[in-house]
Design a protein around this motif. Sequence first.
Motif, short mmCIF file in Angstrom:
data_model
loop_
_atom_site.label_atom_id
_atom_site.label_comp_id
_atom_site.label_asym_id
_atom_site.label_seq_id
_atom_site.Cartn_x
_atom_site.Cartn_y
_atom_site.Cartn_z
N HIS A 263 -38.81 15.34 27.90
CA HIS A 263 -38.90 15.02 29.23
C HIS A 263 -40.43 14.83 29.91
N ASP A 264 -40.86 16.01 29.88
CA ASP A 264 -42.25 16.43 30.12
C ASP A 264 -43.28 15.23 29.39
N LYS B 63 -42.64 12.84 27.77
CA LYS B 63 -42.47 11.14 28.11
C LYS B 63 -43.23 10.91 29.49
N GLN B 64 -43.23 11.89 30.42
CA GLN B 64 -43.81 11.52 31.67
C GLN B 64 -45.48 11.51 31.58
N MET B 65 -45.83 12.64 30.67
CA MET B 65 -47.22 12.34 30.38
C MET B 65 -47.74 11.20 29.75
N SER C 29 -46.40 8.50 29.70
CA SER C 29 -46.55 7.20 30.56
C SER C 29 -47.68 7.11 31.60
N LEU C 30 -48.05 8.52 32.07
CA LEU C 30 -49.20 8.56 32.86
C LEU C 30 -50.33 8.11 32.37
#
Length: 320
Positions: free
Chosen positions: A207-208, A210-212, A214-215
């Motif tokens: 999850h972490d 994926k966020q990174m 997309s950023l």
Amino acid sequence: MAGPDLDELVGRAREGRPRAVARLISLVEDASPAVAEVARRLTPHTGHARVIGLTGPPGVGKSTSTSMLLTALRAAGQRVGVLAIDPSSPFSGGALLGDRIRMTEHATDPGVFIRSMATRGHLGGLSWATPQAVRVLDAAGFDVVLIETVGVGQSEVDVVKLADTTVVLLAPGAGDGIQAAKAGVLEIADVFVVNKSDREGAEATVHDLKQMISLSRRERRGASWRQPIVRTVASKAEGAEEVVEALDAHHAWLTAHGELTRRRTARARGEVEAIALRRLHAELTDLHHGDRLSELAARVVTRELDPFTAAAELVADLKQ
Ligand code: GDP
């Protein structure tokens, strides 16, 4: 080493004979003057191998994953060379991955060659030596060359620049994801592997990540490759096929977008630069310039010259 001996050695290496390959890589490690001749003879026979970089923090499972990948790639009929590199160590061998794997199931497989390498403190050591070792393995007919580095930091970032595809390994917990992002590894990763997915927290790590991703995608506008995240349990050989699929997909993307040539050109630039810098440094420190340097240094101490003017004179000497 005399010409005929070198001819024979290069010939044997090209047949993929492990002892000849090992000897050529030793020449590279020792920064032997024969390496230039070796490279000249090998270069026409290279360009076939896919170069894959693999990095991640210690303990994440690089050694186990390499072993798992070796099995999968061998099953697919690929010959694989592994270079295990420890940028922080001045010595080769030791407890590095290569030696651990060598003793396991791949030890007797002629389709596998594993070697640990260290810089031995040479100027530009890794950036000079690694491409030469890759060239040896490529010319020796290996289909895949895996470059493995220990840790996550600048030197690893430099080493993986040598690869066509870079795999970054992470594991649940210990804030590895954050750590990787800080070290700039996020930018260099083409494929993420979350190993130890049997452990608690794997979900959160994915999850972490994926966020990174997309950023960072927002910053890297135009990049059409979407870095996949593959979950593995390397100790149980789970996820090997998925990693191989991700590697194949990335290779296809590289080829389709002209990116393979672009990356290899960047690699050749770095290589030529490292060789040139090393040569310049050798010229600068040879006997003649050594004396010249002492003379200039003495004039800096007496304040007759400032160090910048002195350096300019030294460089001007080189150009003559
Ligand atoms: P390296 O330092 O990155 O090369 O890591 P290793 O491959 O030596 O692995 C470190 C430890 O993690 C070893 O004890 C492995 O058996 C263990 N390990 C590797 N992969 C997995 C995995 O997927 N799950 C679990 N639970 N342990 C693993």
